[in-house]
Design a protein around this motif. Structure first.
Motif, PDB file in Angstrom:
ATOM      1  N   THR A  79      29.044  27.259  32.541  1.00  0.00           N
ATOM      2  CA  THR A  79      28.920  26.353  33.840  1.00  0.00           C
ATOM      3  C   THR A  79      29.312  24.872  33.470  1.00  0.00           C
ATOM      4  O   THR A  79      30.004  24.415  34.647  1.00  0.00           O
ATOM      5  CB  THR A  79      27.404  26.549  34.067  1.00  0.00           C
ATOM      6  OG1 THR A  79      26.817  28.046  34.335  1.00  0.00           O
ATOM      7  CG2 THR A  79      27.019  25.789  35.334  1.00  0.00           C
ATOM      8  N   TYR A  80      28.919  24.291  32.448  1.00  0.00           N
ATOM      9  CA  TYR A  80      29.080  22.747  32.406  1.00  0.00           C
ATOM     10  C   TYR A  80      30.303  22.444  31.715  1.00  0.00           C
ATOM     11  O   TYR A  80      30.846  21.281  31.823  1.00  0.00           O
ATOM     12  CB  TYR A  80      27.781  22.201  31.732  1.00  0.00           C
ATOM     13  CG  TYR A  80      26.499  22.350  32.494  1.00  0.00           C
ATOM     14  CD1 TYR A  80      26.348  21.765  33.819  1.00  0.00           C
ATOM     15  CD2 TYR A  80      25.645  23.156  32.411  1.00  0.00           C
ATOM     16  CE1 TYR A  80      25.390  21.916  34.806  1.00  0.00           C
ATOM     17  CE2 TYR A  80      24.427  23.501  33.201  1.00  0.00           C
ATOM     18  CZ  TYR A  80      24.271  22.556  34.320  1.00  0.00           C
ATOM     19  OH  TYR A  80      23.223  22.840  35.211  1.00  0.00           O
ATOM     20  N   LEU A  81      30.919  23.007  30.850  1.00  0.00           N
ATOM     21  CA  LEU A  81      31.973  22.697  29.991  1.00  0.00           C
ATOM     22  C   LEU A  81      33.439  23.520  30.345  1.00  0.00           C
ATOM     23  O   LEU A  81      34.263  22.847  31.071  1.00  0.00           O
ATOM     24  CB  LEU A  81      31.690  22.728  28.792  1.00  0.00           C
ATOM     25  CG  LEU A  81      30.629  21.807  28.262  1.00  0.00           C
ATOM     26  CD1 LEU A  81      30.304  22.155  26.570  1.00  0.00           C
ATOM     27  CD2 LEU A  81      30.929  20.370  28.256  1.00  0.00           C
ATOM     28  N   ALA A  82      33.184  24.749  30.217  1.00  0.00           N
ATOM     29  CA  ALA A  82      34.466  25.606  30.104  1.00  0.00           C
ATOM     30  C   ALA A  82      34.958  25.915  31.632  1.00  0.00           C
ATOM     31  O   ALA A  82      36.098  25.817  31.860  1.00  0.00           O
ATOM     32  CB  ALA A  82      34.231  27.113  29.534  1.00  0.00           C
TER      33      ALA A  82
ATOM     34  N   ILE B 291      38.082  33.076  35.468  1.00  0.00           N
ATOM     35  CA  ILE B 291      36.985  33.347  34.967  1.00  0.00           C
ATOM     36  C   ILE B 291      37.216  33.999  33.534  1.00  0.00           C
ATOM     37  O   ILE B 291      36.574  33.856  32.569  1.00  0.00           O
ATOM     38  CB  ILE B 291      35.860  33.714  35.718  1.00  0.00           C
ATOM     39  CG1 ILE B 291      35.320  32.919  36.940  1.00  0.00           C
ATOM     40  CG2 ILE B 291      34.577  34.435  35.108  1.00  0.00           C
ATOM     41  CD1 ILE B 291      34.703  33.485  37.878  1.00  0.00           C
ATOM     42  N   PHE B 292      37.839  35.237  33.696  1.00  0.00           N
ATOM     43  CA  PHE B 292      38.188  36.024  32.608  1.00  0.00           C
ATOM     44  C   PHE B 292      39.002  35.254  31.365  1.00  0.00           C
ATOM     45  O   PHE B 292      38.576  35.284  30.060  1.00  0.00           O
ATOM     46  CB  PHE B 292      39.308  37.216  32.855  1.00  0.00           C
ATOM     47  CG  PHE B 292      39.495  38.050  31.835  1.00  0.00           C
ATOM     48  CD1 PHE B 292      38.502  39.118  31.281  1.00  0.00           C
ATOM     49  CD2 PHE B 292      40.717  37.803  31.077  1.00  0.00           C
ATOM     50  CE1 PHE B 292      39.190  39.641  30.364  1.00  0.00           C
ATOM     51  CE2 PHE B 292      41.120  38.736  30.125  1.00  0.00           C
ATOM     52  CZ  PHE B 292      40.177  39.664  29.658  1.00  0.00           C
ATOM     53  N   LEU B 293      39.773  34.113  31.703  1.00  0.00           N
ATOM     54  CA  LEU B 293      40.537  33.412  30.909  1.00  0.00           C
ATOM     55  C   LEU B 293      39.585  32.418  30.063  1.00  0.00           C
ATOM     56  O   LEU B 293      39.772  32.176  28.882  1.00  0.00           O
ATOM     57  CB  LEU B 293      41.473  32.521  31.454  1.00  0.00           C
ATOM     58  CG  LEU B 293      42.624  33.020  31.943  1.00  0.00           C
ATOM     59  CD1 LEU B 293      43.619  32.074  32.809  1.00  0.00           C
ATOM     60  CD2 LEU B 293      43.499  33.858  31.087  1.00  0.00           C
ATOM     61  N   VAL B 294      38.465  32.290  30.614  1.00  0.00           N
ATOM     62  CA  VAL B 294      37.579  31.390  29.863  1.00  0.00           C
ATOM     63  C   VAL B 294      36.481  32.478  29.320  1.00  0.00           C
ATOM     64  O   VAL B 294      35.943  32.161  27.971  1.00  0.00           O
ATOM     65  CB  VAL B 294      36.633  30.599  30.621  1.00  0.00           C
ATOM     66  CG1 VAL B 294      35.547  29.623  29.876  1.00  0.00           C
ATOM     67  CG2 VAL B 294      37.863  29.586  31.527  1.00  0.00           C
ATOM     68  N   PHE B 295      35.899  33.476  29.856  1.00  0.00           N
ATOM     69  CA  PHE B 295      34.761  34.162  29.379  1.00  0.00           C
ATOM     70  C   PHE B 295      35.242  35.087  28.194  1.00  0.00           C
ATOM     71  O   PHE B 295      34.384  35.124  27.330  1.00  0.00           O
ATOM     72  CB  PHE B 295      34.623  35.123  30.699  1.00  0.00           C
ATOM     73  CG  PHE B 295      33.204  35.849  30.184  1.00  0.00           C
ATOM     74  CD1 PHE B 295      31.839  35.306  30.498  1.00  0.00           C
ATOM     75  CD2 PHE B 295      33.366  37.293  29.955  1.00  0.00           C
ATOM     76  CE1 PHE B 295      30.567  36.196  30.196  1.00  0.00           C
ATOM     77  CE2 PHE B 295      31.934  37.896  29.688  1.00  0.00           C
ATOM     78  CZ  PHE B 295      30.807  37.385  29.765  1.00  0.00           C
ATOM     79  N   TYR B 296      36.258  35.895  28.062  1.00  0.00           N
ATOM     80  CA  TYR B 296      36.735  36.384  27.043  1.00  0.00           C
ATOM     81  C   TYR B 296      36.803  35.742  26.048  1.00  0.00           C
ATOM     82  O   TYR B 296      36.129  36.060  24.702  1.00  0.00           O
ATOM     83  CB  TYR B 296      38.038  37.271  27.480  1.00  0.00           C
ATOM     84  CG  TYR B 296      38.437  38.164  26.118  1.00  0.00           C
ATOM     85  CD1 TYR B 296      37.737  39.179  25.850  1.00  0.00           C
ATOM     86  CD2 TYR B 296      39.317  37.925  25.376  1.00  0.00           C
ATOM     87  CE1 TYR B 296      38.021  40.073  24.977  1.00  0.00           C
ATOM     88  CE2 TYR B 296      39.886  38.509  24.266  1.00  0.00           C
ATOM     89  CZ  TYR B 296      39.282  39.749  23.874  1.00  0.00           C
ATOM     90  OH  TYR B 296      39.458  40.752  23.159  1.00  0.00           O
ATOM     91  N   PRO B 297      37.702  34.893  25.704  1.00  0.00           N
ATOM     92  CA  PRO B 297      37.593  34.078  24.427  1.00  0.00           C
ATOM     93  C   PRO B 297      36.231  33.380  23.772  1.00  0.00           C
ATOM     94  O   PRO B 297      35.957  33.586  22.755  1.00  0.00           O
ATOM     95  CB  PRO B 297      38.757  33.091  24.463  1.00  0.00           C
ATOM     96  CG  PRO B 297      39.289  33.038  26.075  1.00  0.00           C
ATOM     97  CD  PRO B 297      38.506  34.249  26.621  1.00  0.00           C
TER      98      PRO B 297
END
Length: 193
Positions: A169-172, A128-134
């Protein structure tokens, strides 16, 4: 007297064992034919080299089906597949004439596949962090570029969250989860297989 019952079983077998599987299925059908109430059997595969085999057999009523399914002959036949590595993943029972073609009136479905355990929370958090941060950096930068930095804090945060939530939710998250499945499930990375 109950309605006819169709049983649909999904089985999996490693490729290269098709001849043995076909012989095993024919032997099972030959045994089942000797039981009163047997109406037919068959199997299909989605593709010629598929590991998945969908099998159907049909009996005139639930009593005849039970006699077959509890018989020593069927148990012997099922035990004979042990060396093939046949794995059942789904069993579905349908009653009535619709059992062959239409939507059933009654269903009894069992999913026999072993579900993998959920990944450890620390792995989930890392993905989740790998997506959330950038994504947070990009959305906050874009909000400053379009002049949203002059908005009150609560409204600016609301706008950022309104963009990030559906994107996450739908893409990343689905995208990165598919690519990191090996990590989440504790398997070797794709480049080492």
């Amino acid at each position: 007297m109950s309605a006819p019952v169709t049983v649909s079983i999904t089985r999996h077998l490693d490729p290269g064992r098709e001849a043995e599987m076909a012989s095993w299925l024919q032997a099972g059908t030959a045994l089942a034919q000797r039981f009163p109430g047997f109406l037919g059997a068959g199997w299909v595969r989605p593709e010629a080299d598929s590991e998945t085999w969908h099998m159907l057999y049909r009996f005139a009523d639930s009593e005849s089906l039970r006699a077959w399914e509890e018989s020593p002959q069927r148990q012997w036949w099922r035990d004979s597949a042990a060396g093939l590595g046949v794995v059942e993943s789904r069993v579905e029972r349908r009653t009535g004439i619709e059992g062959w073609f239409d939507e059933p009136q009654h269903r009894d479905i069992r999913d026999l596949r072993v579900q993998p355990p959920p990944p450890p929370r620390w792995k989930q958090a890392l993905v989740i962090f790998l997506v959330f941060y950038p994504l947070s950096v990009v959305v906050n930068w874009l909000s400053a570029e379009v002049g949203a930095d002059g908005l009150p804090l609560l409204l600016r945060v609301l706008l950022v969250i309104a963009v990030m939530t559906p994107t996450m939710t739908y893409l990343a998250l689905p995208w990165v989860t598919r690519r990191m499945e090996w990590f989440l499930q504790g398997q070797p990375p794709p480049w080492r297989r």
